[in-house]
Design a protein around this motif. Structure first.
Motif, PDB file in Angstrom:
ATOM      1  N   PRO A 203       1.327  -3.375  -8.176  1.00  0.00           N
ATOM      2  CA  PRO A 203      -0.027  -2.835  -8.036  1.00  0.00           C
ATOM      3  C   PRO A 203      -1.126  -3.875  -8.222  1.00  0.00           C
ATOM      4  N   GLU A 204      -0.974  -4.722  -9.234  1.00  0.00           N
ATOM      5  CA  GLU A 204      -2.013  -5.712  -9.510  1.00  0.00           C
ATOM      6  C   GLU A 204      -2.147  -6.709  -8.367  1.00  0.00           C
ATOM      7  N   THR A 205      -1.024  -7.046  -7.753  1.00  0.00           N
ATOM      8  CA  THR A 205      -1.046  -7.985  -6.627  1.00  0.00           C
ATOM      9  C   THR A 205      -1.815  -7.396  -5.457  1.00  0.00           C
ATOM     10  N   VAL A 206      -1.513  -6.148  -5.133  1.00  0.00           N
ATOM     11  CA  VAL A 206      -2.132  -5.515  -3.980  1.00  0.00           C
ATOM     12  C   VAL A 206      -3.611  -5.232  -4.238  1.00  0.00           C
ATOM     13  N   ALA A 207      -3.935  -4.775  -5.453  1.00  0.00           N
ATOM     14  CA  ALA A 207      -5.325  -4.416  -5.751  1.00  0.00           C
ATOM     15  C   ALA A 207      -6.262  -5.610  -5.640  1.00  0.00           C
ATOM     16  N   SER A 208      -5.747  -6.812  -5.862  1.00  0.00           N
ATOM     17  CA  SER A 208      -6.600  -8.002  -5.817  1.00  0.00           C
ATOM     18  C   SER A 208      -6.555  -8.701  -4.462  1.00  0.00           C
ATOM     19  N   ALA A 209      -5.779  -8.165  -3.519  1.00  0.00           N
ATOM     20  CA  ALA A 209      -5.629  -8.824  -2.219  1.00  0.00           C
ATOM     21  C   ALA A 209      -6.841  -8.575  -1.323  1.00  0.00           C
ATOM     22  N   PRO A 210      -7.295  -9.595  -0.608  1.00  0.00           N
ATOM     23  CA  PRO A 210      -8.437  -9.419   0.296  1.00  0.00           C
ATOM     24  C   PRO A 210      -8.199  -8.334   1.349  1.00  0.00           C
ATOM     25  N   GLU A 211      -6.965  -8.220   1.849  1.00  0.00           N
ATOM     26  CA  GLU A 211      -6.670  -7.224   2.879  1.00  0.00           C
ATOM     27  C   GLU A 211      -6.814  -5.810   2.329  1.00  0.00           C
ATOM     28  N   TYR A 212      -6.393  -5.609   1.081  1.00  0.00           N
ATOM     29  CA  TYR A 212      -6.530  -4.306   0.436  1.00  0.00           C
ATOM     30  C   TYR A 212      -8.003  -3.988   0.196  1.00  0.00           C
ATOM     31  N   ARG A 213      -8.735  -4.970  -0.321  1.00  0.00           N
ATOM     32  CA  ARG A 213     -10.146  -4.740  -0.632  1.00  0.00           C
ATOM     33  C   ARG A 213     -10.976  -4.498   0.623  1.00  0.00           C
ATOM     34  N   ALA A 214     -10.558  -5.093   1.728  1.00  0.00           N
ATOM     35  CA  ALA A 214     -11.269  -4.860   2.982  1.00  0.00           C
ATOM     36  C   ALA A 214     -11.150  -3.397   3.409  1.00  0.00           C
ATOM     37  N   LEU A 215     -10.022  -2.761   3.059  1.00  0.00           N
ATOM     38  CA  LEU A 215      -9.802  -1.367   3.419  1.00  0.00           C
ATOM     39  C   LEU A 215     -10.376  -0.397   2.394  1.00  0.00           C
ATOM     40  N   GLY A 217     -12.138  -1.453  -0.824  1.00  0.00           N
ATOM     41  CA  GLY A 217     -13.086  -1.941  -1.804  1.00  0.00           C
ATOM     42  C   GLY A 217     -12.391  -2.320  -3.098  1.00  0.00           C
ATOM     43  N   THR A 218     -13.144  -2.393  -4.179  1.00  0.00           N
ATOM     44  CA  THR A 218     -12.588  -2.858  -5.461  1.00  0.00           C
ATOM     45  C   THR A 218     -12.543  -1.750  -6.503  1.00  0.00           C
ATOM     46  N   GLY A 219     -12.708  -0.513  -6.067  1.00  0.00           N
ATOM     47  CA  GLY A 219     -12.849   0.593  -7.018  1.00  0.00           C
ATOM     48  C   GLY A 219     -11.656   0.854  -7.904  1.00  0.00           C
ATOM     49  N   THR A 220     -10.455   0.472  -7.493  1.00  0.00           N
ATOM     50  CA  THR A 220      -9.275   0.797  -8.314  1.00  0.00           C
ATOM     51  C   THR A 220      -9.032  -0.204  -9.425  1.00  0.00           C
ATOM     52  N   GLN A 221      -9.662  -1.352  -9.382  1.00  0.00           N
ATOM     53  CA  GLN A 221      -9.346  -2.397 -10.346  1.00  0.00           C
ATOM     54  C   GLN A 221      -9.458  -1.910 -11.786  1.00  0.00           C
ATOM     55  N   GLY A 222     -10.562  -1.235 -12.098  1.00  0.00           N
ATOM     56  CA  GLY A 222     -10.778  -0.815 -13.469  1.00  0.00           C
ATOM     57  C   GLY A 222      -9.872   0.315 -13.904  1.00  0.00           C
ATOM     58  N   ALA A 223      -9.234   0.979 -12.958  1.00  0.00           N
ATOM     59  CA  ALA A 223      -8.412   2.145 -13.284  1.00  0.00           C
ATOM     60  C   ALA A 223      -6.943   1.803 -13.441  1.00  0.00           C
ATOM     61  N   LEU A 224      -6.574   0.581 -13.184  1.00  0.00           N
ATOM     62  CA  LEU A 224      -5.147   0.243 -13.188  1.00  0.00           C
ATOM     63  C   LEU A 224      -4.494   0.458 -14.541  1.00  0.00           C
ATOM     64  N   ALA A 225      -5.246   0.301 -15.614  1.00  0.00           N
ATOM     65  CA  ALA A 225      -4.646   0.389 -16.948  1.00  0.00           C
ATOM     66  C   ALA A 225      -4.521   1.832 -17.440  1.00  0.00           C
ATOM     67  N   LEU A 226      -5.116   2.792 -16.745  1.00  0.00           N
ATOM     68  CA  LEU A 226      -5.220   4.141 -17.279  1.00  0.00           C
ATOM     69  C   LEU A 226      -3.871   4.768 -17.612  1.00  0.00           C
ATOM     70  N   TYR A 227      -2.887   4.569 -16.741  1.00  0.00           N
ATOM     71  CA  TYR A 227      -1.611   5.252 -16.918  1.00  0.00           C
ATOM     72  C   TYR A 227      -0.503   4.310 -17.370  1.00  0.00           C
ATOM     73  N   ARG A 228      -0.870   3.089 -17.725  1.00  0.00           N
ATOM     74  CA  ARG A 228       0.167   2.127 -18.085  1.00  0.00           C
ATOM     75  C   ARG A 228       0.967   2.567 -19.300  1.00  0.00           C
ATOM     76  N   HIS A 229       0.346   3.348 -20.192  1.00  0.00           N
ATOM     77  CA  HIS A 229       1.070   3.753 -21.398  1.00  0.00           C
ATOM     78  C   HIS A 229       2.229   4.685 -21.073  1.00  0.00           C
TER      79      HIS A 229
END
Length: 251
Positions: A203-215, A217-229
């Motif tokens: 997930p972290e790889t894809v969320a930071s990829a330019p191709e993903y962000r082009a489709l 945006g960057t909105g998921t970055q801050g939410a990645l940790a929410l369910y890690r527990h």
């Protein structure tokens, strides 16, 4: 060997090139999520994997004896048709009461056996669809946008149930979703599709990829940790291993 694998697959639908040069492999016990914009070929990819569509080029290889359970995006039931959950689960093949009870339990749908299908809430209906797929005791569970129409708490609860299925039954999970915040953190691997695989990896790889962000945006970055527990150490290790193999490309 992978449970199922696509090699250089093209799919044409009505003269339209829906998928191009798709390579994909699903391994035992992993959760893989496909994301992509509308019209990107996500449902087409799932239907090709399960054998409902034939590729115009390339191959789909399934390991010998692999059992696949499929949960469709939606299912219409005639409101005038009396159909209990138990009878629905017996279409088209009859199952034992114990098998149905077990499937409903693993889908988080205990106690719904005698309810009418048309009386179920959206979340209950999706769990019954999940139970129907689990009757096959699948090695691979394939879900096409399973939380469509559910509110955020209902969606999160269903995703936790899907993770529980992986934990209890050992099924690999392949799902399409539009709910990026939950999906990006609940998956071992994410595949970003736009007619071709433009990005894949942890997930972290894809969320930071330019191709993903082009489709997206960057909105998921801050939410990645929410369910890690929710993930145990094994899942962390798996994600870290997958992270090393992430890839993004334009072609």
């Amino acid at each position: 060997m992978s449970l199922i694998e696509m090699q250089n697959v093209d799919v044409r639908l009505g003269g339209h090139q829906a998928l191009s040069h798709v390579d994909l492999a699903i391994n035992k016990g992993e959760i893989v999520t496909i994301v992509g914009p509308n019209g990107s070929g996500k449902t087409t990819l799932l239907r090709t994997l399960i054998g409902a569509l034939k590729p115009s080029r390339g191959t789909v290889k399934r390991s010998k004896g692999v059992r696949i359970g499929y949960v469709p995006q939606s299912l219409s039931i005639d409101a005038t048709l009396p159909l209990t959950v138990r009878r629905f689960l017996c279409l088209p093949h009859r199952h034992s009461t114990q098998a149905m009870d077990d499937a409903l339990h693993h889908a988080g749908a205990n106690g719904l056996q005698d309810r009418q299908m048309t009386d179920l809430s959206g979340g209950q209906f999706q769990r019954v669809l999940l139970a129907r797929a689990l009757l096959k005791k699948p090695d691979l569970l394939v879900l096409d946008e399973p939380t469509t129409g559910l509110d955020q708490p209902g969606s999160a609860a269903l995703y936790r149930q899907i993770e529980q299925v992986r934990q209890d039954l050992g099924s690999a999970i392949l799902m399409v979703s539009h709910e990026l915040h939950v999906v990006m953190s609940a998956s071992d691997r994410v595949i970003c599709l736009n007619g071709h695989v433009c990005c894949h990896g942890a997930p972290e790889t894809v969320a930071s990829a330019p191709e993903y962000r082009a489709l997206f945006g960057t909105g998921t970055q801050g939410a990645l940790a929410l369910y890690r527990h929710d993930h145990d150490h094994h899942h962390h290790s798996h994600a870290e291993e997958s992270h090393e193999h992430g890839a993004c490309n334009h072609a």
